[in-house]
Design a protein around this motif. Structure first.
Motif, PDB file in Angstrom:
ATOM      1  N   ARG A 188       1.946   6.392  -7.221  1.00 14.09           N
ATOM      2  CA  ARG A 188       0.910   7.317  -7.723  1.00 14.09           C
ATOM      3  C   ARG A 188       1.323   8.778  -7.555  1.00 14.09           C
ATOM      4  NH1 ARG A 188      -2.555   3.453  -5.504  1.00 14.09           N
ATOM      5  NH2 ARG A 188      -2.785   4.646  -3.586  1.00 14.09           N
ATOM      6  N   GLN A 204       2.473   1.599  -3.474  1.00 17.36           N
ATOM      7  CA  GLN A 204       1.502   2.046  -4.476  1.00 17.36           C
ATOM      8  C   GLN A 204       1.181   3.528  -4.316  1.00 17.36           C
ATOM      9  OE1 GLN A 204      -1.618  -0.796  -3.804  1.00 17.36           O
ATOM     10  NE2 GLN A 204      -0.807  -2.213  -5.335  1.00 17.36           N
ATOM     11  N   SER A 261       0.827  -1.204   0.000  1.00 15.11           N
ATOM     12  CA  SER A 261       0.000   0.000   0.000  1.00 15.11           C
ATOM     13  C   SER A 261       0.862   1.254   0.000  1.00 15.11           C
ATOM     14  CB  SER A 261      -0.935  -0.006   1.212  1.00 15.11           C
ATOM     15  OG  SER A 261      -1.690   1.178   1.246  1.00 15.11           O
ATOM     16  N   GLN A 274       2.572  -6.515 -10.351  1.00 13.75           N
ATOM     17  CA  GLN A 274       2.784  -7.129  -9.048  1.00 13.75           C
ATOM     18  C   GLN A 274       2.813  -8.635  -9.225  1.00 13.75           C
ATOM     19  OE1 GLN A 274      -0.289  -4.165  -6.931  1.00 13.75           O
ATOM     20  NE2 GLN A 274       0.028  -6.054  -5.871  1.00 13.75           N
TER      21      GLN A 274
END
Length: 67
Positions: free
Chosen positions: A40, A36, A33, A50
């Motif tokens: 972004r 990611q 998380s 992934q």
């Protein structure tokens, strides 16, 4: 994230031909998380793959404290 990364030099093969950097790293499920979110923020249009792995051998793999 204090993780190692391997940078491959690549070239786009679809549409506009341009030189690209391909970044490869290994993180835990708990770190996905955070990774990611960072991706972004840096490049919202990044192409990300992934893959779940069952085992890692070699290199430097250390447990990091979660922040």
């Amino acid at each position: 994230m204090k993780r190692g990364v391997t940078i491959y030099k690549g070239e786009g093969g679809y549409g506009e031909k341009k030189d690209i950097d391909i970044l490869y790293t290994v993180v835990t499920k708990l770190e996905m998380s955070k990774l990611q979110t960072a991706i972004r923020q840096i490049d919202p249009d990044a192409f990300v793959i992934q893959q779940q792995i069952a085992d890692i051998k070699g290199g430097v793999v250390k447990r990091q404290a979660l922040h």
